[in-house]
Design a protein around this motif. Sequence first.
Motif: not given
Lengths: 215, 284
Positions: B276-279, B268-271, B212-216, B219-222
């Motif tokens: 699947q989502l973008d920023m 974690q629950v919503n991982q 999840l961290n890699i995905h964030f 997507q530049s999701f800080l």
Amino acid sequence: LYLLQSSDFLFKFLVIGNAGTGKSCLLHQFIEKKFKDDSNHTIGVEFGSKIINVGGKYVKLQIWDTAGQERFRSVTRSYYRGAAGALLVYDITSRETYNALTNWLTDARMLASQNIVIILCGNKKDLDADREVTFLEASRFAQENELMFLETSALTGENVEEAFVQCARKILNKIESGELDPERMGSGIQYGDAALRQLRSPRRAQAESAQECGC
Amino acid sequence: RLLEADSKSMRSMNGSRRNSGSSLVSSSSASSNLSHLEEDTWILWGRIVNEWDEWRKKKEKLLKELIRKGIPHHFRAIVWQLLCSATDMPVKNQYSELLKMSSPCEKLIRRDIARTYPEHEFFKGQDSLGQEVLFNVMKAYSLVDREVGYCQGSAFIVGLLLMQMPEEEAFCVFVRLMQEYRLRELFKPSMAELGLCIYQFEYLLQEQLPELNIHFRSQSFLTSMYASSWFLTLFLTTFPLPVATRVFDIFMYEGLEIVFRVGMALLQVNQAELIQLDMEGMSQ
């Protein structure tokens, strides 16, 4: 199922300005076409997005609505990078919020993209009886600082859509004139899904645009 | 276990960001058809309050477990005060004097009062008692702690206290929370402590949920984009009030660590969904 609207461009927008000037209400009015008078004050940052049609082009605005209190700047500043446009908001009934504009402006120009297009919004236009900042004074400030300018009312909706659209139009113009390059890193502009398809296969573009609503 | 229970109750209330005028009935305490069980719970909590020092010293583990299960609504006011040792505070005697003084933060505070729990019955309306006491407590605090003064976010915490107890008591509990629960550091003008919490949370994320961290990151999701309000309002602007109040129960005993736990559980629950989502999808 809902229809997916495809867009030609995606612009990152900021809404900045002092606490209580109506930033979240402007955003809500723009997206929902309604005045929301019962929402919490913003902590950190909130988001909204909307696709608008500007001169035949579909532009998706991805809007970042920020907390206004001075000390939150250390947090919200990190979101400025790569913004293509900004609404800089003050409250026409509060000189204090007007006096703070220079600081906000410096931050935006320094931290967002160099070519950020900013529209100054004198909000709460409906409270004319309590006005502390005249239209003339603010428009002079806007001119001196190369900002577009509108007085808006998140309550009545007056000039709200216009503020976002005018800002987007100016960015589009800059792209068309070559002044802005969407491909440059940190421009705050991305091609939308429709434009990407065209770039990938120009010949098939026409066929695809006919079915652009399929999901 | 606790985190699972919390995320379940969160899911069941999915969608409604805040129940307006919600009663603060503990979401996990016995339901109505189990009234004898409820009675047992009351008797037990009555004993806990009466024998507080003993419980605090000798039955720590059990107390912690009971609090994680939720403090019964009617005991919250007293248990929260006991948990942060806010009974018998000298500053309480200054309260009425403080209200007579004027604070440089008054204007700032005033601006946010109507924008704090505006949908909640107690705080509805310009002249409501809720708005008046919320203003009083925020102002009084800004006078005893000039460095922090008033910071956006803190009014949600005080508002929650005021839903449970009178203003003087709420003021004392808030002073304690600021002094002893890292809140003062969080709300200081530099907000450096918030930066530290965000950094720590990010590190945890990297360790616990690397994908999840890699995905964030891609997507530049800080981290600060979603977690700032978690820390500054202890989920009070994130969850429906009954759920947030349960988290707050635990916060009163275990401190700020619970924000890390619940935040991590939430991700974690919503991982699977988040990945699947973008920023933009994630922000929503």
